[in-house]
Design a protein around this motif. Sequence first.
Motif, PDB file in Angstrom:
ATOM      1  N   LYS A 147      -0.440  -3.603  10.258  1.00 33.52           N
ATOM      2  CA  LYS A 147      -1.861  -3.278  10.353  1.00 33.52           C
ATOM      3  C   LYS A 147      -2.169  -2.419  11.579  1.00 33.52           C
ATOM      4  O   LYS A 147      -2.938  -1.461  11.490  1.00 33.52           O
ATOM      5  N   TYR A 164       4.788 -10.634   1.315  1.00 36.42           N
ATOM      6  CA  TYR A 164       5.856  -9.638   1.160  1.00 36.42           C
ATOM      7  C   TYR A 164       7.225 -10.262   1.415  1.00 36.42           C
ATOM      8  O   TYR A 164       8.181 -10.040   0.677  1.00 36.42           O
ATOM      9  N   GLU A 210      -6.054   6.590   6.346  1.00 38.92           N
ATOM     10  CA  GLU A 210      -4.912   5.699   6.096  1.00 38.92           C
ATOM     11  C   GLU A 210      -5.221   4.271   6.544  1.00 38.92           C
ATOM     12  O   GLU A 210      -4.922   3.312   5.831  1.00 38.92           O
ATOM     13  N   CYS A 235      -0.715 -11.628   3.930  1.00 41.23           N
ATOM     14  CA  CYS A 235       0.003 -10.462   3.380  1.00 41.23           C
ATOM     15  C   CYS A 235       1.466 -10.406   3.828  1.00 41.23           C
ATOM     16  O   CYS A 235       2.362 -10.268   3.000  1.00 41.23           O
ATOM     17  N   VAL A 293      -6.737 -11.652   6.202  1.00 41.08           N
ATOM     18  CA  VAL A 293      -5.644 -11.594   5.228  1.00 41.08           C
ATOM     19  C   VAL A 293      -4.400 -10.900   5.790  1.00 41.08           C
ATOM     20  O   VAL A 293      -3.265 -11.339   5.566  1.00 41.08           O
ATOM     21  N   TRP A 294      -4.633  -9.798   6.533  1.00 42.26           N
ATOM     22  CA  TRP A 294      -3.494  -8.994   6.991  1.00 42.26           C
ATOM     23  C   TRP A 294      -2.636  -9.718   8.011  1.00 42.26           C
ATOM     24  O   TRP A 294      -1.477  -9.383   8.220  1.00 42.26           O
ATOM     25  N   VAL A 325       5.086  -1.367   5.144  1.00 40.89           N
ATOM     26  CA  VAL A 325       5.503  -2.694   4.695  1.00 40.89           C
ATOM     27  C   VAL A 325       7.033  -2.830   4.696  1.00 40.89           C
ATOM     28  O   VAL A 325       7.575  -3.872   5.069  1.00 40.89           O
ATOM     29  N   TYR A 336      -7.653   2.717   4.166  1.00 40.87           N
ATOM     30  CA  TYR A 336      -6.984   2.453   2.888  1.00 40.87           C
ATOM     31  C   TYR A 336      -6.137   1.177   2.989  1.00 40.87           C
ATOM     32  O   TYR A 336      -6.203   0.299   2.123  1.00 40.87           O
ATOM     33  N   VAL A 337      -5.358   1.078   4.059  1.00 38.89           N
ATOM     34  CA  VAL A 337      -4.482  -0.098   4.243  1.00 38.89           C
ATOM     35  C   VAL A 337      -5.327  -1.372   4.378  1.00 38.89           C
ATOM     36  O   VAL A 337      -5.034  -2.401   3.759  1.00 38.89           O
ATOM     37  N   ALA A 338      -6.411  -1.273   5.167  1.00 43.88           N
ATOM     38  CA  ALA A 338      -7.267  -2.454   5.370  1.00 43.88           C
ATOM     39  C   ALA A 338      -7.869  -2.906   4.052  1.00 43.88           C
ATOM     40  O   ALA A 338      -7.874  -4.104   3.728  1.00 43.88           O
ATOM     41  N   GLU A 339      -8.347  -1.953   3.268  1.00 40.95           N
ATOM     42  CA  GLU A 339      -8.968  -2.303   1.980  1.00 40.95           C
ATOM     43  C   GLU A 339      -7.935  -2.880   1.012  1.00 40.95           C
ATOM     44  O   GLU A 339      -8.201  -3.829   0.285  1.00 40.95           O
ATOM     45  N   PHE A 340      -6.735  -2.314   1.059  1.00 41.08           N
ATOM     46  CA  PHE A 340      -5.652  -2.780   0.186  1.00 41.08           C
ATOM     47  C   PHE A 340      -5.293  -4.233   0.498  1.00 41.08           C
ATOM     48  O   PHE A 340      -5.180  -5.076  -0.398  1.00 41.08           O
ATOM     49  N   PHE A 341      -5.132  -4.531   1.777  1.00 42.13           N
ATOM     50  CA  PHE A 341      -4.771  -5.906   2.165  1.00 42.13           C
ATOM     51  C   PHE A 341      -5.892  -6.889   1.807  1.00 42.13           C
ATOM     52  O   PHE A 341      -5.633  -8.014   1.383  1.00 42.13           O
ATOM     53  N   TYR A 346      -1.857   7.573  -3.010  1.00 43.59           N
ATOM     54  CA  TYR A 346      -3.317   7.690  -3.085  1.00 43.59           C
ATOM     55  C   TYR A 346      -3.750   9.142  -2.860  1.00 43.59           C
ATOM     56  O   TYR A 346      -4.590   9.681  -3.587  1.00 43.59           O
ATOM     57  N   LEU A 405     -10.875   7.716   1.909  1.00 45.44           N
ATOM     58  CA  LEU A 405     -10.402   6.728   2.891  1.00 45.44           C
ATOM     59  C   LEU A 405      -9.343   7.322   3.814  1.00 45.44           C
ATOM     60  O   LEU A 405      -8.441   8.037   3.356  1.00 45.44           O
ATOM     61  N   PRO A 432       0.833  -1.216   0.000  1.00 43.78           N
ATOM     62  CA  PRO A 432       0.000   0.000   0.000  1.00 43.78           C
ATOM     63  C   PRO A 432       0.863   1.261   0.000  1.00 43.78           C
ATOM     64  O   PRO A 432       1.948   1.271   0.579  1.00 43.78           O
ATOM     65  N   GLY A 479       0.487   0.210   7.138  1.00 45.10           N
ATOM     66  CA  GLY A 479       1.004   0.382   5.781  1.00 45.10           C
ATOM     67  C   GLY A 479       2.515   0.409   5.658  1.00 45.10           C
ATOM     68  O   GLY A 479       3.048   0.499   4.547  1.00 45.10           O
ATOM     69  N   ASN A 537      -8.088   5.050  -9.972  1.00 44.47           N
ATOM     70  CA  ASN A 537      -8.680   5.353  -8.657  1.00 44.47           C
ATOM     71  C   ASN A 537      -7.609   5.385  -7.558  1.00 44.47           C
ATOM     72  O   ASN A 537      -7.928   5.430  -6.378  1.00 44.47           O
ATOM     73  N   GLY A 538      -6.351   5.310  -7.995  1.00 46.42           N
ATOM     74  CA  GLY A 538      -5.273   5.383  -7.003  1.00 46.42           C
ATOM     75  C   GLY A 538      -5.119   4.124  -6.176  1.00 46.42           C
ATOM     76  O   GLY A 538      -4.290   4.078  -5.276  1.00 46.42           O
ATOM     77  N   ARG A 539      -5.910   3.094  -6.454  1.00 52.10           N
ATOM     78  CA  ARG A 539      -5.818   1.846  -5.688  1.00 52.10           C
ATOM     79  C   ARG A 539      -5.521   0.682  -6.634  1.00 52.10           C
ATOM     80  O   ARG A 539      -4.366   0.426  -6.930  1.00 52.10           O
TER      81      ARG A 539
END
Lengths: 73, 680
Positions: B211, B281, A55, B277, B272-273, B218, A58-63, A40, A53, A35, B216, B76-78
């Motif tokens: 998380k 990584y 942060e 994830c 998932v997190w 990572v 955003y991170v939760a949705e990304f994962f 973003y 979103l 992420p 974020g 959409n930046g995602r």
Amino acid sequence: MQREIERDAGCAMRDAALPFPTRIARVLRRIIGAPDYAAYLEHCRVAGHTPKLSEEAYVAEFFEAKGKGVRCC
Amino acid sequence: MNRLLSLLVWGGISALGAAAFGVLALSRGETVNAAWLLTAAVCSYAVGYRFYSRFLAARVFGLDDRRATPAERHNNGRDFVPTNKWVLYGHHFAAIAGAGPLVGPVLAAQFGFLPGTLWLVIGVVLGGAVQDFTILFCSLRRDGKSLGQMAKEEVNPAAGATAMLAVLFIMIILLAVLALIVVNALKASPWGLFTLGCTVPIALLMGWWMKRWRPGKVGEASAAGAVLLLGALVAGGWVAGQPHLAPLFTHSATTLTWMMVAYGFIASVLPVWMLLCPRDYLSTFLKITTILVLAFAILVILPPLKMPALTPFATLGEGPVFAGKLFPFAFITIACGAISGFHSLVASGTTPKMIARESDARLIGYGGMLMESFVGVMAMIAACTLDPGVYFAMNTTPAALAQASQALGQAGFVVTPETMQALAARMGEATLVARSGGAPSLAVGMAQIFASATGALGGGGRTLDALWYHFAIMFEALFILTTIDTGTRVGRFMLQEIVGHVWPRFGETSWYPSVIASSACIVAGWGYFLYQGVVDPLGGINSLWPLFGISNQLLAAVALCVGTTILIKMGRQRFAWVTLAPLAWLVTVTMTAGWQKVFSADPRLGFLAHAASLAGSTSRDAARLIFNDHLNTFVALLFMVVVAVLIVTSVREWWLVLSKRKLAAVHETPYVETGYATGD
């Protein structure tokens, strides 16, 4: 040449204005699919809309989206 | 002048590649250096990329940089993000490269280095890279739609359903095979099990870090994870040397099977997190780094190949690693690295949503697959630098080794128990005999290459053999476990979707009873095949790897059918041969291999012949073995029927379109001029 410059302005080459370590970090994040909230926010600013979103969200949705992706054998 | 220079350069590259192939093909009896193999591969990739992929991009697909891509239109930046092509190349490669291109070539080395290498190089240039590029292009023109959606819309709903079933089947067999590789690598290996076991708490810590603690972040979490991982690797050596600790991490294959099943289930139901994830990584970093280091090490030492170009097992069909002749089994054994249907899922997944301009698809789709083939060639080199006697002793059960002893002796592939004991001691293992699955022999090959390279560069040399060996095992096992995490989860989603058509509540991916039930079903599916592979004398790699190869190539056939249909509907039928040729080859190989696995009279090869040979047996395991043979027969026949259905429905569609009985309507998204381009 004009076309190249304007096209690249729409993707990662926009990062050219960033400090070198930040650019490297951004490239690595994209390669490994991590992420990037700053990117973003930058996207929202360029597109002219307020970020929907936070942060954390955003991170939760990304994962969550990453968990639906496929990794090959 | 430029034209003349280009002619000279490409003429030189072509001549060099041809000369390298000549050396590989004509060398008989003398040692061949890996440099020739690398030269042949790299020159072929360069020529294939420069000329064939350019032809595909310009003439066949008509890539148009004025056309806005999904990433530009839906930015959409995602998930839809226009991305630099080199960055996306790395992202795509990390998604497609796994254990397959490493293990397949190691197993196929039983035929010698030449057949596998030729298939890796020719297969990728004319088949695998074409498939990936085609599906990426098709998805790019359809807003990043998945293979199943494209099959449903462009061929017909039956093809769409076939594609979905094919993905589910391949997932179950694939996960069983991958889990088996890990089990075989870790059985009776306290060092390996301790190190791999540590990756679970390390991943949980990383998940909490990314998380909860530092959302974020990572990079930070991965750096901490990598340091802890290397610490676990070193600590594993100490644990294996402690008489009271080592037994805690020394387990049989059956116990490890149950551990894998439990792990797969837990990983699928956890958020998932938490596990998936962070492990993803960690394994991505490790994968990219190790592959780069291996390539560098091979270039530094340019090792000689000890395996001959061709072994007697290419024509005898009685290879101790797996039964069957070179045709069709070399082409089933090496799937990833030459052509892999699984890639079509990635090429119609995240990648098309990130492409900034259409012409980038050439580098990412075609070029990404060439790089995976290069990984396969490196694995082949690592396996073929082993002494052939060691290679066969490692990859064969003692019973199969005894059966093949005469052929091995005649070929000069001999090894003494003392040699194997000394090798095991050097690698920090109790034994390396009968460690089938490809991973341990690849790890030994990699360890020797790394040790030679560090020695050549003034490092520790062979004193680091054991550490390199367990590093290689951890590297392979880590991303196999990542595939098991993601594969079980994707299988769970598919099952929930299928059952959701008749019971909508079950289709809710967050409804916990559904999550648990569907995860249990998927884990039970691959867990059964894994258990069968561990306990059956002729099971394991011998029966599961061909089934995996058949199912993977089946998915490639689905992808190539979809690609051919779209080309015909686009009015490019004169170019349909680019996908039809690899499709015809795959169907021939898949059907032949499937037929032989079911109906061959050789009990080592044919499931039915093996079941018949047990009919009068008084062994208490006979009934279970016969059941497994019949189950494998059913699975193989199912794959063949699915291929047949798919081909018939596709050919019917092609005929209807070409005979103008049906309107050739492609489901491309409408043309939109790119906002970036203002010139020309």
